[in-house]
Design an enzyme around this catalytic site. Structure first.
Site, PDB file in Angstrom:
ATOM      1  N   HIS A 112       0.841  -1.201   0.000  1.00 37.72           N
ATOM      2  CA  HIS A 112       0.000   0.000   0.000  1.00 37.72           C
ATOM      3  C   HIS A 112       0.874   1.248   0.000  1.00 37.72           C
ATOM      4  CE1 HIS A 112       0.346   0.681   4.441  1.00 37.72           C
ATOM      5  NE2 HIS A 112       0.128  -0.620   4.602  1.00 37.72           N
ATOM      6  N   ASP A 122      -0.266   4.302   1.244  1.00 34.20           N
ATOM      7  CA  ASP A 122      -0.652   5.296   2.247  1.00 34.20           C
ATOM      8  C   ASP A 122      -0.005   5.017   3.603  1.00 34.20           C
ATOM      9  OD1 ASP A 122      -2.336   2.957   2.381  1.00 34.20           O
ATOM     10  OD2 ASP A 122      -3.710   4.043   3.698  1.00 34.20           O
ATOM     11  N   GLU A 140      -5.124   1.794   2.587  1.00 35.59           N
ATOM     12  CA  GLU A 140      -5.146   0.554   3.370  1.00 35.59           C
ATOM     13  C   GLU A 140      -5.405   0.845   4.837  1.00 35.59           C
ATOM     14  OE1 GLU A 140      -3.703  -2.738   5.869  1.00 35.59           O
ATOM     15  OE2 GLU A 140      -2.890  -0.721   5.818  1.00 35.59           O
TER      16      GLU A 140
HETATM   17 ZN   LIG Z   1       0.463  -1.641   6.436  1.00 42.18          ZN
END
Ligand SMILES: [Zn+2]
Length: 355
Positions: free
Chosen positions: A69, A71, A125
């Protein structure tokens, strides 16, 4: 934009990704930069919101996914990054830009993997699952994920393989009674007192420990919140105990729900949230090869991660990343630089040389 030199060095790339602020919901810039880096390769790149999918099309017999991810959780006076000896400090260093950097580094520099590879860099996420870029992809374009026979999620595991994940279930146990003035309590019926047997059953409950494929999963059934009461002089007419069951992946969500209904039989129960676990999935050949490349036994993942989304699509998945999971979301989050180097080496060896 990320330079060729930075993309060639997973440590420099980790640092560069950390320094592009990307708290959930603010991934446009980092996604643009990752897309730009991928566009200079032979990969077939598609973008969905701020989620990128980049696929090799080499005609290999098997395909694997490498996913990370983009973020982070909100900054906490821990940004931009800084180094101190072997440590790289900063928000997202462990969870999980060091892992994402390994995937991006390989996407850009490894032209001849043994398996076809689908790289997924996704948004959101760390927030509600409805916004999770991998979930959105799994719902809207599952075929981009389901043609893989194995997925590696580069979430922090401190260089160990963490397999499978536990499921989670939240249930409200509600007791009811009748309000009355507490000076004449015999006219009422106290719902808070009636919650005592719920707590007694939870106190007496003996959770299982289950070993699956050599991974030990410890279950837990706990009250996590309790609410009730009207005023200081009123007998309460309602009490709600919120119960969380973390269950081993040999139970389905339905079986886990039935188990909680069994333990709390006789009470008014409402299931408010549930997510399935994922079996370790160590039988798939690419998973076995990956374990061989690590050379250390796997352990169970004791949380819920996106490996469960892959498992739900029928793609076995493991977590492996350089960060320490215990540092995730902490103010002093950091990652060991040599773990990033080791992680990049291990994953490249697995992708190119095999067992
Ligand atoms: Zn993570």
């Amino acid at each position: 934009m990320l330079s060729r030199d930075v993309l060639a060095d997973p440590v420099a790339l980790t640092r560069a990704l950390v320094d592009i602020e990307s708290v959930s919901g603010n991934e446009a810039d980092i996604a643009d930069q990752v897309q730009h880096a991928l566009s200079g390769t032979a990969l077939k790149v598609e973008r969905f919101g701020h989620t990128l999918v980049a696929r090799t099309e080499l005609g290999r017999p098997q395909r694997v996914v490498l996913a990370g991810h983009l973020d982070t959780v909100p900054l906490n006076a821990n940004w931009p990054s800084r180094t101190e000896g072997n440590l790289l400090h900063g928000c997202g260093t462990a969870d999980m830009k060091s892992g994402t950097a390994i995937a991006l580094h390989l996407a850009v520099t490894e032209a001849e993997p043994r398996h076809d590879v689908t790289y997924v860099f996704y948004e959101c996420e760390e927030v509600d699952s409805a916004r999770n870029g991998l979930k959105i992809l799994a719902d809207s374009r599952p075929g981009l994920l389901t043609d893989a026979s194995f997925a590696l999620l580069l979430e922090p595991t401190h260089g160990l393989v963490e397999a499978g994940c536990q499921g989670t279930l939240r249930v409200l146990a509600r007791t009811s009674g009748r309000r009355a003035h507490s000076a004449r309590s015999w006219l009422g019926d106290n719902a808070i007192h009636k919650a005592a047997p719920v707590l007694q059953r939870l106190l007496a409950y003996e959770p299982r420990t289950v070993t699956i494929d050599g991974c030990e999963f410890r279950e837990g059934l706990n009250a996590v919140r309790i609410s009730g009461g009207v005023a200081g002089n009123v007998i309460p007419d309602e009490c709600v105990v919120e119960v969380n069951f973390r269950f081993a992946p040999d139970r389905s969500e339905e079986q886990a729900t039935a188990h909680v209904r069994d333990v709390l039989a006789g009470f008014d129960l409402e299931v408010v949230d549930s997510a399935p676990g994922a079996l370790p999935g160590l039988d798939a050949p690419p998973a076995r090869e990956f374990l061989a490349a690590i050379g250390r036994p796997p352990r169970a993942k004791l949380g819920w991660t996106d490996v469960a989304r892959f498992a739900a699509l029928g793609v076995p998945a493991l977590n492996y990343g350089p960060g320490d999971p215990n540092l995730a979301h902490k103010q002093d989050e950091h990652v060991e630089i040599d773990k990033i180097v080791e992680g990049a080496d291990v994953v490249r060896r697995w992708l190119t040389k095999g067992p």
